[in-house]
Design a protein around this motif. Sequence first.
Motif, short mmCIF file in Angstrom:
data_model
loop_
_atom_site.label_atom_id
_atom_site.label_comp_id
_atom_site.label_asym_id
_atom_site.label_seq_id
_atom_site.Cartn_x
_atom_site.Cartn_y
_atom_site.Cartn_z
N TYR A 1 -75.46 67.44 8.82
CA TYR A 1 -75.96 68.55 9.64
C TYR A 1 -75.09 69.79 9.43
CZ TYR A 1 -79.07 70.36 13.15
OH TYR A 1 -80.08 71.06 13.77
N PHE A 2 -75.77 70.92 9.23
CA PHE A 2 -75.09 72.19 9.04
C PHE A 2 -75.99 73.30 9.54
CE2 PHE A 2 -73.01 75.17 5.64
CZ PHE A 2 -72.20 75.72 6.62
N ALA A 3 -75.48 74.11 10.47
CA ALA A 3 -76.21 75.27 10.98
C ALA A 3 -75.32 76.50 10.83
CB ALA A 3 -76.59 75.07 12.44
N TYR A 4 -75.93 77.65 10.66
CA TYR A 4 -75.17 78.89 10.50
C TYR A 4 -74.21 79.08 11.67
CZ TYR A 4 -78.25 80.23 6.67
OH TYR A 4 -78.93 80.27 5.47
N GLY A 5 -72.97 79.42 11.36
CA GLY A 5 -71.97 79.66 12.39
C GLY A 5 -71.26 78.41 12.87
N GLU A 6 -71.62 77.25 12.30
CA GLU A 6 -71.02 75.99 12.72
C GLU A 6 -70.32 75.30 11.55
OE1 GLU A 6 -74.02 74.77 16.39
OE2 GLU A 6 -73.91 73.49 14.61
N SER A 7 -69.75 74.14 11.84
CA SER A 7 -69.10 73.33 10.81
C SER A 7 -70.13 72.47 10.08
CB SER A 7 -68.04 72.41 11.43
OG SER A 7 -66.98 73.16 11.97
N VAL A 8 -69.81 72.09 8.86
CA VAL A 8 -70.57 71.08 8.14
C VAL A 8 -70.21 69.74 8.78
CG1 VAL A 8 -71.00 69.97 5.92
CG2 VAL A 8 -70.45 72.40 6.02
N ARG A 9 -71.21 68.89 9.01
CA ARG A 9 -70.95 67.62 9.68
C ARG A 9 -71.59 66.44 8.97
NH1 ARG A 9 -71.59 71.19 14.18
NH2 ARG A 9 -70.02 70.90 15.81
N ILE A 10 -70.88 65.32 8.94
CA ILE A 10 -71.46 64.02 8.65
C ILE A 10 -71.44 63.28 9.98
CG2 ILE A 10 -71.00 61.78 7.60
CD1 ILE A 10 -70.30 63.13 5.04
N CYS A 11 -72.60 62.85 10.43
CA CYS A 11 -72.76 62.32 11.78
C CYS A 11 -73.18 60.85 11.75
CB CYS A 11 -73.82 63.11 12.54
SG CYS A 11 -73.66 64.92 12.38
N ILE A 12 -72.54 60.02 12.57
CA ILE A 12 -72.85 58.59 12.60
C ILE A 12 -73.30 58.20 14.00
CG2 ILE A 12 -71.95 56.26 12.24
CD1 ILE A 12 -69.93 57.43 10.31
N ILE A 13 -74.46 57.55 14.08
CA ILE A 13 -75.05 57.16 15.36
C ILE A 13 -75.49 55.70 15.33
CG2 ILE A 13 -75.87 59.48 15.97
CD1 ILE A 13 -78.65 58.62 14.90
N PRO A 14 -75.57 55.05 16.49
CA PRO A 14 -76.15 53.70 16.54
C PRO A 14 -77.66 53.81 16.39
CG PRO A 14 -75.61 54.45 18.75
CD PRO A 14 -75.09 55.50 17.81
N VAL A 15 -78.27 52.90 15.66
CA VAL A 15 -79.72 52.95 15.47
C VAL A 15 -80.36 51.58 15.70
CG1 VAL A 15 -79.65 54.87 13.83
CG2 VAL A 15 -79.56 52.52 12.97
#
Length: 247
Positions: free
Chosen positions: A215-229
């Motif tokens: 996830y990456f949005a203007y004005g924010e950090s680049v992210r690798i995100c981990i969630i339970p699924v």
Amino acid sequence: MIKKIFIVCLTLCIVSLSACGKTEKAITIERTSGMPIKLNLERKYNTIKLSGVIQKDNGLYFANTLEDFIDCYNNYYYRDEGEIYIKPYSEWYSYVQYFGRYKGDMHYEFKADKKIWTLPTITVYTPQDETIMKELTVDFDDHSYTEKMYKQYEEMCFYTLKAFFPDMNEKELTKLYKKLNKKAYANIFRNVQGFHSDNPPSDLYYRDEAGVYPYFAYGESVRICIIPVTNKVIKSYKKRGVKIHKL
């Protein structure tokens, strides 16, 4: 007398257990703060994994805690580097999230040096009353890019993914985080669609009960995100137009 002493020594050397599975020994490492950290080393050939999800208050969480994650990350890092990387979560920057989709949850944020604001971080969201994890992200401030910091970010991506996907080898994990970051830069969202909005990601990769997305949005950090699924969560993402990939 010698026999009694030998028995006592054996009793004191009982192998401990950690969140990462059975360990051979515990090593105490002195940090510059003067507070020692006890580090559990895994058995060389033991399969180690953070696993399981639980339902709580209409939310989905990893069954493992933030402490479990820190132990696993540090175990893998120590095995490769001979030192630990992540400090106890009591030393992380923390506060109650006051906006967005995690409003009311605890926000825990780690960086290797709190004095350097542009360093990559690991962020974890939990309930206020316990440390089971709702989501974990590895974050990079692209606006302050340096080659050294990006390399550090990639290293953090690698060991974080290793904690959740231990059965993937080094080549597979490296390929995965590079692919995720490439996807993040290829799908930059508008600022109003930032990480804390309810905007879905472009892609979701999953293996067993752990999902990971960029996830990456203007004005924010680049992210690798981990969630339970669960299957239900995966189907929900798919209905929202997210591309699903099984690892």
